[in-house]
Motif scaffolding. Structure first.
Motif, mmCIF file in Angstrom:
data_model
loop_
_atom_site.group_PDB
_atom_site.id
_atom_site.type_symbol
_atom_site.label_atom_id
_atom_site.label_comp_id
_atom_site.label_asym_id
_atom_site.label_seq_id
_atom_site.Cartn_x
_atom_site.Cartn_y
_atom_site.Cartn_z
ATOM 1 N N ASN A 92 0.994 -1.247 -0.002
ATOM 2 C CA ASN A 92 -0.162 0.040 0.002
ATOM 3 C C ASN A 92 1.071 1.161 0.068
ATOM 4 O O ASN A 92 1.904 1.273 0.874
ATOM 5 C CB ASN A 92 -0.869 0.106 1.147
ATOM 6 N N GLU A 178 -5.537 -1.999 -1.250
ATOM 7 C CA GLU A 178 -5.800 -0.644 -1.916
ATOM 8 C C GLU A 178 -6.463 0.280 -0.814
ATOM 9 O O GLU A 178 -6.227 1.366 -0.770
ATOM 10 C CB GLU A 178 -6.784 -0.976 -3.216
ATOM 11 N N THR A 179 -7.070 -0.627 0.029
ATOM 12 C CA THR A 179 -7.758 0.488 1.209
ATOM 13 C C THR A 179 -6.828 0.607 2.456
ATOM 14 O O THR A 179 -7.269 1.376 3.422
ATOM 15 C CB THR A 179 -9.126 -0.201 1.532
ATOM 16 N N GLU A 181 -6.219 -1.903 4.480
ATOM 17 C CA GLU A 181 -6.292 -2.934 5.621
ATOM 18 C C GLU A 181 -5.365 -3.903 5.751
ATOM 19 O O GLU A 181 -5.384 -4.677 6.771
ATOM 20 C CB GLU A 181 -7.709 -3.482 5.309
ATOM 21 N N LYS A 200 -2.817 3.866 -5.276
ATOM 22 C CA LYS A 200 -2.668 3.585 -3.597
ATOM 23 C C LYS A 200 -2.043 2.367 -3.681
ATOM 24 O O LYS A 200 -1.756 2.003 -2.397
ATOM 25 C CB LYS A 200 -4.278 3.389 -3.272
#
Length: 333
Positions: A92, A178-179, A181, A200
């Protein structure tokens, strides 16, 4: 005397296509060829049901069949799938991971199972060259953006001090990356967020090709992912047939190689990849004219690396040697 009928399974590779389309035969064998949409389906059929006499098998899947001491399979020194894997590590972009040493105490996703074929090699390289220790991380195993059933047909072994959890079915590890997490992901398959160019996410090694080429120059290792196995019974009872199968795979690969080299004369126009000829020439300059070798003599270092890493990462109780896993009468190839 009629030919021996064999069921043989592999994915649709250029180096196996001459067998599947009949342009290369196997002496003394009437072959029935099988494939699947994704290659783990072949592995499962072979391991769970002994569906084939000869089958492609991921090395880690194969090695896990020794969990009870003796595997029902032995390997041919045929390596249908191999890949450099520095490029299989994704991070990330906001995680603060700029170099391998920054992976400490992170949450890392891994495709399919802890220690999948494309995970064993990069972890081993990180351990050898950057002091990486898997037990210092949290691991989440799952799928990415295409349907894939959980891998429940081989032991899910890992050391007790390595925290591993399995993501719920349907979880997309690429989305988690991508987020943010998860901080990083090791995956044989490229997640959609990377293919879509999401800002990202990025690879741990931005110029992975240069790093991988340097790795080969230093080690001479072209990492092996998958081999071809035969049932132990076939190997023991019909060595002439097994030798013929090995020669068939070698001949099919030679046909594929010659096709690519012949295409250089015509600027590789048969394939829709710009600059492909230049890439092939650079690869042959580095890897040699037999840039995808079969046989033992050309692959000892690559095989030993996988076997060592498999043991060091706690995936097998003992460190195997090539003599433990390869058909004995093909060790001199």
């Amino acid at each position: 005397m009629p030919d021996r009928t064999l069921d043989i399974a592999f994915w649709n590779y250029d180096r196996t296509r001459p067998l599947a389309d009949g342009s290369v035969g196997i002496a003394g064998v009437e072959a029935r060829y099988h494939t699947a949409q994704i290659v783990p389906e072949i592995f499962e059929a072979m391991i769970r049901r002994r569906a084939y006499d000869v089958s492609e098998l991921g090395l880690t899947y194969f090695l896990r069949t020794f969990a009870q001491g003796s595997s029902p399979f032995l390997a041919l020194p045929v390596f249908l799938n191999r890949a450099f894997r520095h490029s299989a590590i994704y991070v990330n972009a906001a995680s603060g991971i700029e170099r391998p040493e920054d992976l400490v105490a992170r949450t890392i996703g891994e495709l399919a199972l802890y220690g999948h074929d494309a995970g064993v090699m990069p972890k081993g390289i990180l351990m050898d060259e950057f002091g990486f220790r898997p037990e210092r991380n949290r691991w989440i195993v799952g799928g990415i953006d295409f349907p894939m059933e959980p891998i429940d047909f081989v032991p899910q072994s890992h050391p007790a001090d390595v925290p591993v959890t399995v993501a719920p079915k349907g979880t997309d590890l690429g989305v988690l990356l991508e987020t943010g997490e998860i901080d990083a992901l090791i995956s044989a398959d490229v997640p959609r967020c990377v293919l879509d160019g999401s800002p990202k996410v990025r690879r741990l090694f931005p110029d992975a090709e240069a790093v991988e080429r340097d790795y080969y120059r230093r080690t001479g290792i072209f990492p092996i992912m998958h081999t071809v196995v035969v049932t132990r019974e076939l190997a023991e009872r019909e060595p002439a047939i097994v030798r013929a199968v090995y020669r068939g795979f070698c001949e099919a690969k030679t046909v594929a190689e010659e096709d690519l080299v012949r295409g250089l004369t015509f600027n590789s126009m048969g394939v829709m990849i710009p600059w492909l000829s230049d890439l092939l020439l650079r690869d042959r300059e580095l890897l040699g004219s037999d840039w995808w070798p079969y046989g033992m003599s050309a692959n000892r270092a690559a095989i030993d690396a996988v076997l060592r890493y498999h043991h060091e990462q706690g995936l097998t109780e003992r460190r195997f040697t090539a003599e433990d896993i390869v058909v004995p009468y093909l060790l001199d190839t």
